[in-house]
Design a protein around this motif. Structure first.
Motif, short mmCIF file in Angstrom:
data_model
loop_
_atom_site.label_atom_id
_atom_site.label_comp_id
_atom_site.label_asym_id
_atom_site.label_seq_id
_atom_site.Cartn_x
_atom_site.Cartn_y
_atom_site.Cartn_z
N ALA A 73 3.12 5.80 -2.87
CA ALA A 73 4.19 6.59 -3.04
C ALA A 73 4.42 6.84 -4.83
O ALA A 73 4.69 7.92 -5.14
N ALA A 74 3.82 5.63 -5.50
CA ALA A 74 3.83 5.85 -6.82
C ALA A 74 2.78 6.67 -7.46
O ALA A 74 3.08 7.47 -8.27
N GLU A 75 1.71 6.60 -6.74
CA GLU A 75 0.50 7.68 -7.24
C GLU A 75 1.08 8.98 -6.85
O GLU A 75 0.71 10.06 -7.72
N ARG A 76 1.57 9.35 -5.78
CA ARG A 76 2.08 10.67 -5.41
C ARG A 76 3.17 11.20 -6.58
O ARG A 76 3.17 12.27 -7.01
N ALA A 77 4.09 10.24 -7.05
CA ALA A 77 5.09 10.62 -7.72
C ALA A 77 4.59 10.73 -9.22
O ALA A 77 5.07 11.75 -9.95
N ALA A 78 3.43 10.02 -9.53
CA ALA A 78 3.03 10.26 -10.84
C ALA A 78 1.94 11.62 -10.81
O ALA A 78 2.11 11.89 -11.91
N PHE A 79 1.46 11.84 -9.82
CA PHE A 79 0.69 12.93 -9.94
C PHE A 79 1.65 14.39 -9.67
O PHE A 79 1.38 15.18 -10.30
N GLN A 80 2.89 14.33 -9.15
CA GLN A 80 3.75 15.45 -9.11
C GLN A 80 4.45 15.67 -10.44
O GLN A 80 4.72 16.72 -10.74
N GLY A 81 4.76 14.27 -11.00
CA GLY A 81 5.35 14.37 -12.34
C GLY A 81 4.44 15.14 -13.47
O GLY A 81 4.84 15.60 -14.47
N GLY A 82 3.12 14.83 -13.18
CA GLY A 82 1.97 15.32 -14.28
C GLY A 82 1.42 16.78 -13.80
O GLY A 82 0.89 17.15 -14.84
N SER A 83 1.98 17.00 -12.66
CA SER A 83 1.28 18.47 -12.52
C SER A 83 2.05 19.60 -13.15
O SER A 83 3.36 19.31 -13.13
N PRO A 84 1.77 20.68 -13.53
CA PRO A 84 2.17 21.66 -14.27
C PRO A 84 3.37 22.35 -13.22
O PRO A 84 3.06 22.55 -12.02
N SER A 85 4.47 22.82 -13.79
CA SER A 85 5.66 23.32 -12.93
C SER A 85 5.32 24.97 -12.74
O SER A 85 4.44 25.56 -13.37
N ARG A 145 0.60 -1.19 0.06
CA ARG A 145 -0.10 0.03 0.06
C ARG A 145 0.84 1.04 -0.02
O ARG A 145 0.58 2.19 -0.82
N MET A 146 1.80 1.28 0.93
CA MET A 146 2.64 2.57 0.84
C MET A 146 3.50 2.57 -0.54
O MET A 146 3.67 3.75 -0.91
N ARG A 147 3.97 1.44 -1.01
CA ARG A 147 4.54 1.54 -2.39
C ARG A 147 3.47 2.31 -3.44
O ARG A 147 3.87 3.00 -4.26
#
Length: 294
Positions: A282-294, A277-279
């Protein structure tokens, strides 16, 4: 390495959440329940093959236990089984089934604690599930015993040669191969029962993929425990500690260790699920941050 770390964490969590104390309660309930279970087994055997089948089933059950443990309980159960007959469809048969659920109910509470879940099902439903577990366990024990002990001598001459029938019997009675075959069959039955306990007895929803690591861990630990317990008892004298109660205490302590292996498997499953669950988070947060506009 990560699996070993999860195992040590599971042992710590088991201690932290009073798992060892709950294992003692499960062991006590099992000793209390084993006599009603055998009485119910004898009543149920009347439908299939008579009391001889029940006696063979009890012998098969004790054949997979360490010899000192079986010696402490088997004579008392044989005395209870031989004292009177109870029919299945009677009040006594129902009471035997009811009291045999004590160990299952205690194990359910212990598993819920190991999985950190709260029981939301109504108590009558939980009791019905526990009775169903006892009933299915008795049925599977009788069927397995018939297939191993009774079946070859009954159907062997009809569908195969006498040599083949005797070969099957010699396989199970063999000093070299018999224990391995018995433990193999017992392991398969125990694995199926443990999976059912984790999936349906404990509260919450789990998949087979979520419970099999703990089931495998419990079986491996139990097999190692059975061998080590027998060797330990061969070099020690328990009567120095418990006098006339030594046979009972040997069985009680072994059943407590057995309960510990089951609860440890549940703790291990919970730790692995938490790690996944933690992994995933973490993957969902990383995907969200990578897809969010800078």
């Amino acid at each position: 390495m990560k699996r070993a770390r999860r195992l040590f964490e599971a042992i710590y969590r088991l201690y932290e959440h009073s798992g060892f104390a709950m294992a003692g309660a499960v062991a006590f309930s099992f000793v209390v329940s084993i006599f009603p279970f055998c009485i119910f087994l004898g009543a149920l055997s009347g439908v299939f093959g008579g009391r001889e089948l029940a006696q063979d089933a009890i012998n098969q059950l004790f054949a997979i236990l360490p010899e000192p443990v079986a010696k402490g309980i088997a004579p008392e159960i044989e005395a209870v089984m031989g004292s009177r007959r109870i029919d299945l469809l009677t009040a006594s048969g129902f009471l035997a089934l009811f009291f045999a659920t004590s160990a299952i109910e205690t194990l359910r509470a212990a598993l819920n604690g190991a999985y950190r879940v709260h029981e939301k099902r109504p108590y009558p439903l939980c009791l019905l599930i526990s009775m169903l577990f006892v009933f299915v366990s008795a049925i599977s024990t009788l069927v397995l015993t018939w297939a191993v002990v009774v079946g070859p001598s009954v159907v062997g001459p009809a569908i195969a040669s006498q040599f083949e029938s005797e070969w099957v019997k010699r396989l199970f009675d063999s000093t070299a191969l018999g224990p391995g075959v018995r433990y193999g069959l017992a392991g398969a039955v125990i694995a199926a029962q443990l999976c059912a306990l984790h999936l349906w007895l404990a509260a919450g929803r789990r998949r087979l993929a979520d419970v099999w690591p703990g089931v495998l861990l419990s079986i491996v630990l139990w097999l190692a425990l059975a061998g080590l317990w027998s060797r330990y008892l061969a070099i020690t004298n328990y009567s120095l500690f418990y006098a006339g109660l030594s046979q009972l205490m040997i069985a009680l302590i072994f059943f407590q260790f057995t309960a510990i292996t089951i609860l440890l498997g549940a703790e291990f499953n919970r730790g692995v699920s938490e790690m996944k669950r933690m992994r995933r988070e973490a993957a969902e947060r990383a995907a969200f941050q990578g897809g969010s506009p800078s």
